[in-house]
Design an enzyme around this catalytic site. Sequence first.
Site, mmCIF file in Angstrom:
data_model
loop_
_atom_site.group_PDB
_atom_site.id
_atom_site.type_symbol
_atom_site.label_atom_id
_atom_site.label_comp_id
_atom_site.label_asym_id
_atom_site.label_seq_id
_atom_site.Cartn_x
_atom_site.Cartn_y
_atom_site.Cartn_z
ATOM 1 N N ARG A 7 71.138 70.839 0.707
ATOM 2 C CA ARG A 7 69.725 70.788 1.104
ATOM 3 C C ARG A 7 68.815 70.526 -0.094
ATOM 4 N NH1 ARG A 7 65.976 75.424 2.749
ATOM 5 N NH2 ARG A 7 64.490 74.520 4.219
ATOM 6 N N HIS A 11 65.963 67.703 -0.067
ATOM 7 C CA HIS A 11 64.551 68.016 -0.295
ATOM 8 C C HIS A 11 64.042 67.396 -1.592
ATOM 9 C CE1 HIS A 11 63.671 71.456 2.736
ATOM 10 N NE2 HIS A 11 64.558 70.616 3.221
ATOM 11 N N ASN A 39 60.046 74.748 1.598
ATOM 12 C CA ASN A 39 60.912 75.261 0.526
ATOM 13 C C ASN A 39 60.749 76.746 0.248
ATOM 14 O OD1 ASN A 39 61.710 72.596 0.209
ATOM 15 N ND2 ASN A 39 60.328 72.202 -1.501
ATOM 16 N N HIS A 138 73.545 69.658 9.282
ATOM 17 C CA HIS A 138 73.335 70.974 9.898
ATOM 18 C C HIS A 138 74.593 71.505 10.574
ATOM 19 C CE1 HIS A 138 68.635 70.695 10.032
ATOM 20 N NE2 HIS A 138 69.118 70.807 8.818
#
Length: 266
Positions: A7, A11, A39, A138
């Site tokens: 992740r 991001h 975040n 996911h």
Amino acid sequence: MAASLLRLHFHDCFVNGCDASVLLDDTATFIGEKTAGPNLNSLRGFDVVDGIKSELELACPQTVSCADILAIAARDSVVLSGGPTWEVEVGRKDGLTASRSAANASIPAPTSDVATLVQKFQNLGLSPKDMAALSGAHTIGKARCSSFSSRLGGGGGSSGNVDREFLQSLQQLCSDSNGTLAHLDLATPATFDNQYYINLLSGEGLLPSDQVLVNGAGEVVSLVQAYAMDLLLFFEDFKASMVRMGRLAPPAGSGGEVRMSCRAIN
């Protein structure tokens, strides 16, 4: 830490390219991305990256950028969780600034509908197919109850495609606290596989932005069905999309360096 490290790379790349801007602490001249909505209190793994960086600096000073560390750690996290491997392109430079506002604007929210998800990927030159394949990340990791609270009322975001028993188990889990963590893929939570897509087809996507992928017709729902049936197809498309996402570059002329500490510019 596999899902958290994967992740971090995502991001990072979605905000002004893959430049490790997500790792920078706030300074007098900018507010970093760590406190942006997507975040804050949820990104983690910064200490793992620090550990990797300090070993690299001992062995090979100022050679491997923090941005490359994030890309390689993301791939290794997928492999160690049972997923595919791919060759990570390297040579990224670390950015000289970060932007909380850009993080808030660019990273898709867990409440997004399909049109919003597609748009946020297309803004960066990534296709609906990339979006459908990368959402499969996911298949590992967890989310807080606060990020899927709109599912708890019985709505699937905007979908009637919901599994009652699944919803009741979530309501029970989240009855104590909004900060409770739930597995994104309840069936095989620590294995990188195509179970995420199988879950969506039975109404057991955790985040609203997961479950909406099966809403309506079109390319995205067709891909969900294909990935649910064919693990290797998902792996091939995921690998290709990870390489494409890893190519997202900072704006021209923004400069870059190889940081000595991933938390601060040199």
